[in-house]
Every structure is written in C-alpha cells, then in structure tokens.
Write a protein that holds these residues in place. Structure first.
Motif, PDB file in Angstrom:
ATOM      1  N   LEU A   1       0.827  -1.201   0.000  1.00  0.00           N
ATOM      2  CA  LEU A   1       0.000   0.000   0.000  1.00  0.00           C
ATOM      3  C   LEU A   1       0.863   1.253   0.000  1.00  0.00           C
ATOM      4  O   LEU A   1       0.545   2.237  -0.675  1.00  0.00           O
ATOM      5  N   ASP A   2       1.952   1.222   0.748  1.00  0.00           N
ATOM      6  CA  ASP A   2       2.854   2.375   0.811  1.00  0.00           C
ATOM      7  C   ASP A   2       3.515   2.622  -0.540  1.00  0.00           C
ATOM      8  O   ASP A   2       3.630   3.769  -0.987  1.00  0.00           O
ATOM      9  N   GLU A   3       3.925   1.564  -1.205  1.00  0.00           N
ATOM     10  CA  GLU A   3       4.591   1.713  -2.498  1.00  0.00           C
ATOM     11  C   GLU A   3       3.640   2.200  -3.578  1.00  0.00           C
ATOM     12  O   GLU A   3       4.038   2.921  -4.485  1.00  0.00           O
TER      13      GLU A   3
ATOM     14  N   ARG B   1      -4.287   8.296  -2.720  1.00  0.00           N
ATOM     15  CA  ARG B   1      -5.283   8.529  -3.771  1.00  0.00           C
ATOM     16  C   ARG B   1      -6.701   8.467  -3.219  1.00  0.00           C
ATOM     17  O   ARG B   1      -7.553   9.261  -3.596  1.00  0.00           O
ATOM     18  N   LEU B   2      -6.947   7.510  -2.339  1.00  0.00           N
ATOM     19  CA  LEU B   2      -8.283   7.427  -1.739  1.00  0.00           C
ATOM     20  C   LEU B   2      -8.574   8.652  -0.898  1.00  0.00           C
ATOM     21  O   LEU B   2      -9.697   9.170  -0.896  1.00  0.00           O
ATOM     22  N   GLY B   3      -7.579   9.147  -0.175  1.00  0.00           N
ATOM     23  CA  GLY B   3      -7.774  10.344   0.625  1.00  0.00           C
ATOM     24  C   GLY B   3      -8.112  11.553  -0.223  1.00  0.00           C
ATOM     25  O   GLY B   3      -8.997  12.347   0.123  1.00  0.00           O
ATOM     26  N   LYS B   4      -7.436  11.704  -1.350  1.00  0.00           N
ATOM     27  CA  LYS B   4      -7.725  12.818  -2.255  1.00  0.00           C
ATOM     28  C   LYS B   4      -9.114  12.666  -2.877  1.00  0.00           C
ATOM     29  O   LYS B   4      -9.837  13.642  -3.043  1.00  0.00           O
TER      30      LYS B   4
END
Length: 51
Positions: A36-38, A44-47
């Motif tokens: 997930l970090d990479e 993207r979900l936060g944006k």
C-alpha cells in the motif's frame, strides 16, 4: 507417566502452531502495508474522498 508426556508434547505442538500462525499473519500484514505504501493507494483514496 505416559499420559503426562503425551500432554506435554501436545501442548508444545499447539503452542508452536499458534506461534507460527501469528508469525505468518504478521509477515503478511507487513507485506500488505508495504505494498500500500509503495502504490500510494491510501493517498489517492484520501484525495478522492477529501480526507
């Protein structure tokens, strides 16, 4: 005496199995977090949802 030895053996096997399962689960979770970090999925979900 024999039953006590079997009990100890079964107890050791159960503890080893539980320990191995916890180890595998933690390794899998670390790999998932690294992936997930990479791939920046969380960013993207936060944006997308305005978080």
């Amino acid at each position: 005496m024999t039953y006590a030895m079997w009990g100890i053996l079964i107890g050791m096997v159960l503890m080893s199995g539980a320990s191995l399962q916890r180890y595998r689960h933690s390794r899998q979770r670390k790999r998932e977090i690294q992936w997930l970090d990479e791939h920046h999925v969380l960013d993207r979900l936060g944006k997308q949802f305005g978080l």
